[in-house]
Design an enzyme around this catalytic site. Structure first.
Site, PDB file in Angstrom:
ATOM      1  N   HIS A   1     -12.474 125.285  46.662  1.00 21.42           N
ATOM      2  CA  HIS A   1     -11.767 125.734  47.587  1.00 21.42           C
ATOM      3  C   HIS A   1     -12.783 126.033  48.911  1.00 21.42           C
ATOM      4  O   HIS A   1     -13.853 126.549  48.791  1.00 21.42           O
ATOM      5  CB  HIS A   1     -10.907 126.892  47.303  1.00 21.42           C
ATOM      6  CG  HIS A   1      -9.902 127.262  48.139  1.00 21.42           C
ATOM      7  ND1 HIS A   1      -9.727 127.993  49.384  1.00 21.42           N
ATOM      8  CD2 HIS A   1      -8.543 126.955  48.163  1.00 21.42           C
ATOM      9  CE1 HIS A   1      -8.850 127.901  49.871  1.00 21.42           C
ATOM     10  NE2 HIS A   1      -7.945 127.565  49.414  1.00 21.42           N
TER      11      HIS A   1
ATOM     12  N   ASP B   1      -3.686 125.287  42.327  1.00 18.58           N
ATOM     13  CA  ASP B   1      -3.223 124.286  41.896  1.00 18.58           C
ATOM     14  C   ASP B   1      -3.548 123.933  40.377  1.00 18.58           C
ATOM     15  O   ASP B   1      -3.000 123.152  39.745  1.00 18.58           O
ATOM     16  CB  ASP B   1      -3.532 122.982  42.740  1.00 18.58           C
ATOM     17  CG  ASP B   1      -2.730 123.036  44.053  1.00 18.58           C
ATOM     18  OD1 ASP B   1      -1.718 123.581  44.140  1.00 18.58           O
ATOM     19  OD2 ASP B   1      -3.561 122.616  45.068  1.00 18.58           O
TER      20      ASP B   1
HETATM   21  N1  ACO Z   1     -14.973 118.607  41.592  1.00 14.45           N
HETATM   22  C1  ACO Z   1     -16.196 117.895  41.510  1.00 14.45           C
HETATM   23  N2  ACO Z   1     -16.880 118.262  42.551  1.00 14.45           N
HETATM   24  C2  ACO Z   1     -16.341 118.866  43.527  1.00 14.45           C
HETATM   25  C3  ACO Z   1     -15.167 119.351  43.606  1.00 14.45           C
HETATM   26  C4  ACO Z   1     -14.400 119.236  42.324  1.00 14.45           C
HETATM   27  N3  ACO Z   1     -13.212 119.689  42.272  1.00 14.45           N
HETATM   28  N4  ACO Z   1     -14.954 120.168  44.807  1.00 14.45           N
HETATM   29  C5  ACO Z   1     -16.049 120.161  45.454  1.00 14.45           C
HETATM   30  N5  ACO Z   1     -16.949 119.388  44.728  1.00 14.45           N
HETATM   31  C6  ACO Z   1     -18.434 119.208  45.173  1.00 14.45           C
HETATM   32  C7  ACO Z   1     -18.395 118.034  46.132  1.00 14.45           C
HETATM   33  O1  ACO Z   1     -18.772 116.742  45.599  1.00 14.45           O
HETATM   34  C8  ACO Z   1     -19.804 118.697  47.204  1.00 14.45           C
HETATM   35  O2  ACO Z   1     -21.034 118.354  46.255  1.00 14.45           O
HETATM   36  P1  ACO Z   1     -22.397 118.004  46.791  1.00 14.45           P
HETATM   37  O3  ACO Z   1     -22.697 119.176  47.836  1.00 14.45           O
HETATM   38  O4  ACO Z   1     -23.476 117.687  45.734  1.00 14.45           O
HETATM   39  O5  ACO Z   1     -21.890 116.803  47.872  1.00 14.45           O
HETATM   40  C9  ACO Z   1     -19.602 119.955  47.140  1.00 14.45           C
HETATM   41  O6  ACO Z   1     -18.962 120.412  45.874  1.00 14.45           O
HETATM   42  C10 ACO Z   1     -19.049 120.615  48.164  1.00 14.45           C
HETATM   43  O7  ACO Z   1     -17.752 120.090  48.517  1.00 14.45           O
HETATM   44  P2  ACO Z   1     -16.828 119.890  49.587  1.00 14.45           P
HETATM   45  O8  ACO Z   1     -16.118 118.527  49.426  1.00 14.45           O
HETATM   46  O9  ACO Z   1     -17.991 119.782  50.851  1.00 14.45           O
HETATM   47  O10 ACO Z   1     -16.185 121.256  49.858  1.00 14.45           O
HETATM   48  P3  ACO Z   1     -15.027 121.451  51.033  1.00 14.45           P
HETATM   49  O11 ACO Z   1     -14.904 122.855  50.998  1.00 14.45           O
HETATM   50  O12 ACO Z   1     -15.003 120.491  52.044  1.00 14.45           O
HETATM   51  O13 ACO Z   1     -13.706 120.915  49.961  1.00 14.45           O
HETATM   52  C11 ACO Z   1     -11.863 120.899  48.445  1.00 14.45           C
HETATM   53  C12 ACO Z   1     -12.790 121.655  49.279  1.00 14.45           C
HETATM   54  C13 ACO Z   1     -11.124 120.013  49.192  1.00 14.45           C
HETATM   55  C14 ACO Z   1     -10.698 121.967  47.897  1.00 14.45           C
HETATM   56  C15 ACO Z   1     -12.578 120.270  47.253  1.00 14.45           C
HETATM   57  O14 ACO Z   1     -13.072 121.395  46.518  1.00 14.45           O
HETATM   58  C16 ACO Z   1     -11.785 119.399  46.522  1.00 14.45           C
HETATM   59  O15 ACO Z   1     -11.485 118.084  46.715  1.00 14.45           O
HETATM   60  N6  ACO Z   1     -11.038 120.042  45.254  1.00 14.45           N
HETATM   61  C17 ACO Z   1     -10.262 119.121  44.382  1.00 14.45           C
HETATM   62  C18 ACO Z   1      -8.762 118.993  45.114  1.00 14.45           C
HETATM   63  C19 ACO Z   1      -8.159 120.295  45.008  1.00 14.45           C
HETATM   64  O16 ACO Z   1      -8.238 121.025  43.939  1.00 14.45           O
HETATM   65  N7  ACO Z   1      -7.607 120.712  46.117  1.00 14.45           N
HETATM   66  C20 ACO Z   1      -6.642 121.725  46.311  1.00 14.45           C
HETATM   67  C21 ACO Z   1      -7.234 123.166  47.143  1.00 14.45           C
HETATM   68  S1  ACO Z   1      -6.271 124.381  47.139  1.00 14.45           S
HETATM   69  C22 ACO Z   1      -5.036 123.810  48.222  1.00 14.45           C
HETATM   70  O17 ACO Z   1      -5.212 123.261  49.259  1.00 14.45           O
HETATM   71  C23 ACO Z   1      -3.696 124.371  47.890  1.00 14.45           C
END
Ligand code: ACO
Length: 429
Positions: free
Chosen positions: A306, A363
């Site tokens: 998140h 979620d």
């Molecule tokens: N699985 C594996 N790796 C992940 C995940 C995940 N679910 N989420 C983040 N990471 C990793 C990224 O690859 C990144 O790694 P790095 O630093 O080696 O490049 C690091 O964690 C940071 O991730 P970002 O994408 O930069 O974080 P951001 O804050 O931009 O994204 C998000 C947040 C979009 C929710 C992300 O965690 C994600 O895609 N999660 C899965 C989708 C999800 O569950 N979305 C629902 C969110 S809640 C809502 O909106 C209602």
């Protein structure tokens, strides 16, 4: 006297006021930055930028706190109902008994859709995703109700707010009925908001329909937990689109589209698809976690991570408990829940997830509940959108009451070609 921050660029210094919110969070007010220095800020994904002041929802992502109008989400989840939470978000305080009756009565009396709306749904392909249908249908409300579109007329706002909350459940249910080829069921206005929604989705004209109170309570809880989440992607979309002075229906329609994305609300559908994939392909939870750690973003561990919560998502804690309670009450055992629990346990101990502060979000378990009560996966995000409506509405109203109101219009750092003169077609190589 407000604190000031000093920024020095090219030997020139500028004093910028530091503003503070009611929970002590601080921000540098950069409104004069460009006019006084000619430079702008660059913040992809707005991870460090506040776009507004807001008195609706407070989140502390480090401590796992979420409050609507100051009331902790845990208290609302335990004691309130979705319609009461909608009132709280929209009008700023909990309603008295008579205020609630009048609000709920008005919502109930608007649930029916214009008959011509049936043709609208009928024109969509059978396999249309309910989120595509809901976004289009909410936008189309502005065509059906041109009498209530002025975003600065309090009476018109009131009518469109009540119409939108009321008709959303009917439209979401119609979208589903159309996709499975069943007749549309009219709203039954002697029922609660949530019961009405569920009967329009799950009843049919040939059979007696009885709603399990466990199911009604579970959906009500999920809607409460989804009702607002300050300046997330879809809410910021509603505000940005709303800032053009467009009507509420059009602004919310854009928010529904934003919510659909798998990085945002669409994740609830993706979580259940991920759990089903693990079950059906016979891979272990550990194997999937290893896969999710690889750079290919298509295999992220859905329902994890998140932007704001870096410790735990308080909504997830409530949903996880509800998930166990609902399944036990319904006497349902599901392999999907077992896989979810296993995935969570593995990821929470895995260095990759620990270092990046990735925790299960709202979620992760919500789809398991929806699944257990018979909701098809492609409806999960439409249920989420129904829950998020009061938040979008409250934020849209706050935008229009904001003394700092301005059309939203970010700037950019241009990285394209410098002057590049037009070459006639016959001279191009
Ligand atoms: N699985 C594996 N790796 C992940 C995940 C995940 N679910 N989420 C983040 N990471 C990793 C990224 O690859 C990144 O790694 P790095 O630093 O080696 O490049 C690091 O964690 C940071 O991730 P970002 O994408 O930069 O974080 P951001 O804050 O931009 O994204 C998000 C947040 C979009 C929710 C992300 O965690 C994600 O895609 N999660 C899965 C989708 C999800 O569950 N979305 C629902 C969110 S809640 C809502 O909106 C209602």
């Amino acid at each position: 006297m407000a604190d000031m921050a000093t920024l020095v660029v090219d030997g020139q210094s500028i004093e910028l006021p530091v503003v503070e919110g009611s929970e002590g969070e601080r921000a540098i007010d950069i409104r004069k930055l460009r006019s006084e220095t000619g430079i702008i800020t660059l913040d992809p994904g707005f991870a460090n930028s506040g776009a507004c002041r807001s008195a609706i929802t407070f989140i502390d992502g480090e401590k796992g706190i979420l409050r609507y109008r100051g009331i902790p989400i845990e208290e609302l989840a335990e004691h309130s109902s979705f319609l009461e939470v909608a009132y709280l978000l929209i009008y700023g305080q909990l309603p008295s008994g008579s205020e609630f009756d009048s609000f709920a009565g008005s919502i109930t009396s608007h649930t029916m859709l214009h008959e011509d709306f049936k043709r609208f749904f009928g024109a969509l392909p059978k396999d249309a995703h309910p989120m595509a249908a809901c976004s289009a249908a909410v936008g189309a409300l502005s065509a059906f109700y041109p009498d209530s579109l002025d975003p600065r007329d309090p009476r018109q706002i009131e009518i469109s707010v009540h119409r939108l909350i009321a008709k959303m459940i009917t439209m979401a249910a119609y979208a589903y009925k159309h996709s499975i080829g069943q007749p549309f069921m009219y709203p039954q206005n002697d029922q609660s908001y949530v019961a009405n929604f569920l009967q329009m989705m799950f009843s049919n004209p040939c059979e007696k329909f009885e709603l399990d109170p466990v199911v009604e309570k579970a959906v009500d809880l999920l809607l409460i937990l989804h009702a607002d989440h300050e300046q997330n992607c879809s809410t910021s979309t509603v505000r940005l689109v709303g800032s053009s002075m467009v009507n509420l229906f059009s602004a919310v329609s854009s928010g529904i589209s934003a919510l659909w994305g798998p990085s945002h609300g669409g994740a609830n559908q993706k979580v259940i698809e991920m759990l089903e994939e693990i079950r059906d392909e016979g891979i272990t939870a550990r194997e999937f976690v290893e896969r999710a750690k690889k750079a290919d973003t298509t295999d992220r561990l859905m329902g994890f991570g998140h932007r704001v919560y870096k410790n735990f998502d308080p909504r997830m804690k409530i949903i996880k408990k509800a998930c166990f309670d609902v399944l036990e009450n319904l006497g349902v055992r599901t392999k999907l829940l077992e896989i979810a629990v296993e995935l969570e346990e593995i990821a929470l101990k895995d260095d990759y997830f620990v270092e990046r502060k990735l925790y299960p979000n709202v979620d992760f378990y919500s789809g398991v509940i929806y699944n257990a009560i018979g909701t098809p996966a492609n409806m999960f995000t439409a249920m989420f959108a129904t829950g998020r409506l009061p938040g979008w509405i409250a934020q849209w109203m706050e935008l229009h009451e904001d003394p700092d109101f301005k059309i939203g219009r970010p700037r950019q750092i241009y990285t394209g070609k410098q002057v590049n003169h037009y070459v006639p077609l016959d001279q191009r190589r």
